[in-house]
Motif scaffolding. Structure first.
Motif, PDB file in Angstrom:
ATOM      1  N   ALA A 113       0.799  -1.223   0.000  1.00  0.00           N
ATOM      2  CA  ALA A 113       0.000   0.000   0.000  1.00  0.00           C
ATOM      3  C   ALA A 113       0.832   1.273   0.000  1.00  0.00           C
ATOM      4  O   ALA A 113       0.275   2.367   0.047  1.00  0.00           O
ATOM      5  CB  ALA A 113      -0.950   0.005   1.199  1.00  0.00           C
ATOM      6  N   VAL A 153      -6.043   2.050  -2.481  1.00  0.00           N
ATOM      7  CA  VAL A 153      -6.544   2.416  -1.152  1.00  0.00           C
ATOM      8  C   VAL A 153      -7.302   3.731  -1.203  1.00  0.00           C
ATOM      9  O   VAL A 153      -8.386   3.874  -0.613  1.00  0.00           O
ATOM     10  CB  VAL A 153      -5.375   2.496  -0.149  1.00  0.00           C
ATOM     11  CG1 VAL A 153      -5.833   3.141   1.157  1.00  0.00           C
ATOM     12  CG2 VAL A 153      -4.797   1.113   0.115  1.00  0.00           C
ATOM     13  N   ARG A 154      -6.744   4.711  -1.897  1.00  0.00           N
ATOM     14  CA  ARG A 154      -7.407   6.018  -1.989  1.00  0.00           C
ATOM     15  C   ARG A 154      -8.806   5.890  -2.583  1.00  0.00           C
ATOM     16  O   ARG A 154      -9.773   6.491  -2.087  1.00  0.00           O
ATOM     17  CB  ARG A 154      -6.573   6.970  -2.846  1.00  0.00           C
ATOM     18  CG  ARG A 154      -7.068   8.417  -2.850  1.00  0.00           C
ATOM     19  CD  ARG A 154      -6.336   9.264  -3.864  1.00  0.00           C
ATOM     20  NE  ARG A 154      -6.678   8.893  -5.225  1.00  0.00           N
ATOM     21  CZ  ARG A 154      -7.792   9.288  -5.851  1.00  0.00           C
ATOM     22  NH1 ARG A 154      -8.687  10.043  -5.221  1.00  0.00           N
ATOM     23  NH2 ARG A 154      -8.014   8.914  -7.095  1.00  0.00           N
ATOM     24  N   VAL A 209     -11.239   4.121  -0.082  1.00  0.00           N
ATOM     25  CA  VAL A 209     -11.679   5.047   0.966  1.00  0.00           C
ATOM     26  C   VAL A 209     -12.700   6.035   0.404  1.00  0.00           C
ATOM     27  O   VAL A 209     -13.707   6.353   1.052  1.00  0.00           O
ATOM     28  CB  VAL A 209     -10.468   5.776   1.575  1.00  0.00           C
ATOM     29  CG1 VAL A 209     -10.914   6.926   2.487  1.00  0.00           C
ATOM     30  CG2 VAL A 209      -9.587   4.804   2.353  1.00  0.00           C
ATOM     31  N   THR A 234     -13.172   0.813   4.387  1.00  0.00           N
ATOM     32  CA  THR A 234     -12.139   1.024   5.409  1.00  0.00           C
ATOM     33  C   THR A 234     -11.068  -0.047   5.275  1.00  0.00           C
ATOM     34  O   THR A 234     -10.998  -0.980   6.088  1.00  0.00           O
ATOM     35  CB  THR A 234     -12.752   0.996   6.823  1.00  0.00           C
ATOM     36  OG1 THR A 234     -13.431  -0.257   7.006  1.00  0.00           O
ATOM     37  CG2 THR A 234     -13.726   2.128   7.019  1.00  0.00           C
ATOM     38  N   PRO A 235     -10.245   0.031   4.269  1.00  0.00           N
ATOM     39  CA  PRO A 235      -9.264  -1.026   4.021  1.00  0.00           C
ATOM     40  C   PRO A 235      -8.142  -1.032   5.052  1.00  0.00           C
ATOM     41  O   PRO A 235      -7.799  -0.011   5.657  1.00  0.00           O
ATOM     42  CB  PRO A 235      -8.719  -0.662   2.637  1.00  0.00           C
ATOM     43  CG  PRO A 235      -8.872   0.828   2.571  1.00  0.00           C
ATOM     44  CD  PRO A 235     -10.155   1.117   3.282  1.00  0.00           C
ATOM     45  N   ARG A 236      -7.551  -2.211   5.227  1.00  0.00           N
ATOM     46  CA  ARG A 236      -6.357  -2.355   6.053  1.00  0.00           C
ATOM     47  C   ARG A 236      -5.144  -2.294   5.136  1.00  0.00           C
ATOM     48  O   ARG A 236      -5.056  -3.036   4.157  1.00  0.00           O
ATOM     49  CB  ARG A 236      -6.380  -3.679   6.803  1.00  0.00           C
ATOM     50  CG  ARG A 236      -5.240  -3.834   7.819  1.00  0.00           C
ATOM     51  CD  ARG A 236      -5.304  -5.185   8.513  1.00  0.00           C
ATOM     52  NE  ARG A 236      -6.601  -5.390   9.160  1.00  0.00           N
ATOM     53  CZ  ARG A 236      -6.997  -6.566   9.653  1.00  0.00           C
ATOM     54  NH1 ARG A 236      -6.212  -7.629   9.551  1.00  0.00           N
ATOM     55  NH2 ARG A 236      -8.184  -6.680  10.214  1.00  0.00           N
ATOM     56  N   LEU A 237      -4.215  -1.417   5.449  1.00  0.00           N
ATOM     57  CA  LEU A 237      -3.021  -1.228   4.634  1.00  0.00           C
ATOM     58  C   LEU A 237      -1.899  -2.088   5.189  1.00  0.00           C
ATOM     59  O   LEU A 237      -1.464  -1.889   6.330  1.00  0.00           O
ATOM     60  CB  LEU A 237      -2.590   0.245   4.645  1.00  0.00           C
ATOM     61  CG  LEU A 237      -3.386   1.254   3.817  1.00  0.00           C
ATOM     62  CD1 LEU A 237      -4.852   1.290   4.208  1.00  0.00           C
ATOM     63  CD2 LEU A 237      -2.778   2.648   3.944  1.00  0.00           C
ATOM     64  N   ASP A 259     -10.249   6.651   7.674  1.00  0.00           N
ATOM     65  CA  ASP A 259     -10.927   5.355   7.627  1.00  0.00           C
ATOM     66  C   ASP A 259     -10.069   4.230   7.067  1.00  0.00           C
ATOM     67  O   ASP A 259     -10.597   3.234   6.578  1.00  0.00           O
ATOM     68  CB  ASP A 259     -12.232   5.448   6.827  1.00  0.00           C
ATOM     69  CG  ASP A 259     -13.214   6.427   7.445  1.00  0.00           C
ATOM     70  OD1 ASP A 259     -13.286   6.468   8.686  1.00  0.00           O
ATOM     71  OD2 ASP A 259     -13.878   7.150   6.692  1.00  0.00           O
ATOM     72  N   SER A 260      -8.769   4.401   7.095  1.00  0.00           N
ATOM     73  CA  SER A 260      -7.886   3.303   6.713  1.00  0.00           C
ATOM     74  C   SER A 260      -7.056   2.912   7.926  1.00  0.00           C
ATOM     75  O   SER A 260      -6.787   3.723   8.799  1.00  0.00           O
ATOM     76  CB  SER A 260      -6.966   3.709   5.551  1.00  0.00           C
ATOM     77  OG  SER A 260      -6.118   4.775   5.919  1.00  0.00           O
ATOM     78  N   ARG A 261      -6.671   1.648   7.987  1.00  0.00           N
ATOM     79  CA  ARG A 261      -5.912   1.114   9.115  1.00  0.00           C
ATOM     80  C   ARG A 261      -4.615   0.523   8.596  1.00  0.00           C
ATOM     81  O   ARG A 261      -4.607  -0.080   7.522  1.00  0.00           O
ATOM     82  CB  ARG A 261      -6.726   0.052   9.836  1.00  0.00           C
ATOM     83  CG  ARG A 261      -8.035   0.558  10.441  1.00  0.00           C
ATOM     84  CD  ARG A 261      -9.005  -0.583  10.674  1.00  0.00           C
ATOM     85  NE  ARG A 261      -9.484  -1.135   9.403  1.00  0.00           N
ATOM     86  CZ  ARG A 261     -10.053  -2.335   9.276  1.00  0.00           C
ATOM     87  NH1 ARG A 261     -10.184  -3.115  10.322  1.00  0.00           N
ATOM     88  NH2 ARG A 261     -10.471  -2.751   8.102  1.00  0.00           N
TER      89      ARG A 261
END
Length: 275
Positions: free
Chosen positions: A10, A19-20, A23, A28-31, A44-46
């Motif tokens: 990511a 990812v962008r 969002v 809310t994706p996990r990076l 909202d990303s982790r």
């Protein structure tokens, strides 16, 4: 059903843009990254750092825990690339991931001319045998890399009269962002992801204000020897041109339009965007 999503790689161009877009669409994706400090700062990303990268199977398993679908961005070219991919796949299986969307390569095959495409075929086969649901995205060569090919106003290589539908990395990311949240609808599918127009190296070079100088394979290896790169890397460089010559890159797919609703970026549009 809303899926819990993860994106590896990511911090790279395709992963960051994917990812962008996720969002932006409310996900809310996990990076999953090596270095958390380089992860894009998005609401909202982790972030789940794995210092050991793909070869850290246990670290990857922990990062994958609780995810339903993962966009597995292929590792950088290296002699250990397939081993890295297998480790990441093993981690996904152990973590209970249901679906992998894998960033492969156009015309990936066991005996592909482009040596790096063989790595992607080996990875695809491993994913198929893993029991995971899968979707393979097979992009063409990237438009974004073309400026690097121009040296002293010339592009040199053994591409002959072959053609390639160069694709924008932003388009590849847009396809990934469209597919990943709806992975169940793309189970077992393989999508070629290309630009809208196949172009020869002569046409490509002309559009870039450069000149294409054909080389024989022997000349190509000799001209690249000065960089002092390892043999496997030089072979990758040279065989990418050879794959154009054989017609393995002469493919135009409607995937970008179908997945995103807008046409794939043309090479001229990309070049215009560079200013």
């Amino acid at each position: 059903m809303t899926l819990s999503l993860g994106v590896t790689g990511a911090t790279g161009a395709v992963g960051t843009e994917t990812v962008r877009l996720l969002v932006k669409e409310g996900h809310t994706p996990r990076l999953i990254v090596r270095d958390a400090s380089r992860a894009p700062e998005l609401p909202d990303s982790r972030v789940a750092p794995v210092a050991g990268g793909y070869l850290d199977t246990e670290g990857m398993r922990t990062a994958f825990e609780g995810l339903d679908a993962v966009f597995l961005v292929s590792a950088g070219e290296s002699p250990d690339r397939v081993a890295e991919h297998r480790s990441a796949v093993d981690a996904a299986v152990a973590a209970g991931v249901r679906h992998l969307v894998y960033l492969s390569f156009l015309s990936a095959a066991e005996h592909a001319t482009f040596t790096f495409a063989r790595d992607h075929w080996a990875t695809e086969e491993y994913i198929k045998a893993s029991g995971l649901d899968f979707t393979f995205l097979r992009p063409s060569l990237y438009q974004d890399l073309l400026p690097r090919l121009v040296q002293d106003g010339e592009i040199r290589g053994p591409a002959g009269q072959g053609r390639c539908a160069w694709v924008a990395r932003t388009d590849v990311a847009a396809v990934a962002a469209a597919v990943l949240p709806r992975a169940d609808h793309h189970r077992g599918r393989r999508y070629d992801v290309t630009g809208p127009q196949p172009l020869s190296l002569a046409q490509t070079a002309e559009m870039m204000g450069a000149r294409y100088v054909p080389e024989t394979v022997e000349e190509a290896y000799a001209s690249r020897a000065r960089y002092g790169a390892p043999d496997w890397e030089v072979a990758g460089w040279v065989t990418s041109y050879e794959a154009i010559a054989t017609g393995e890159m002469d493919i135009v797919s409607p995937t970008v339009q179908r997945a995103t609703g807008y046409p794939a970026t043309s090479l001229q549009q990309f070049l215009n965007s560079l200013g």
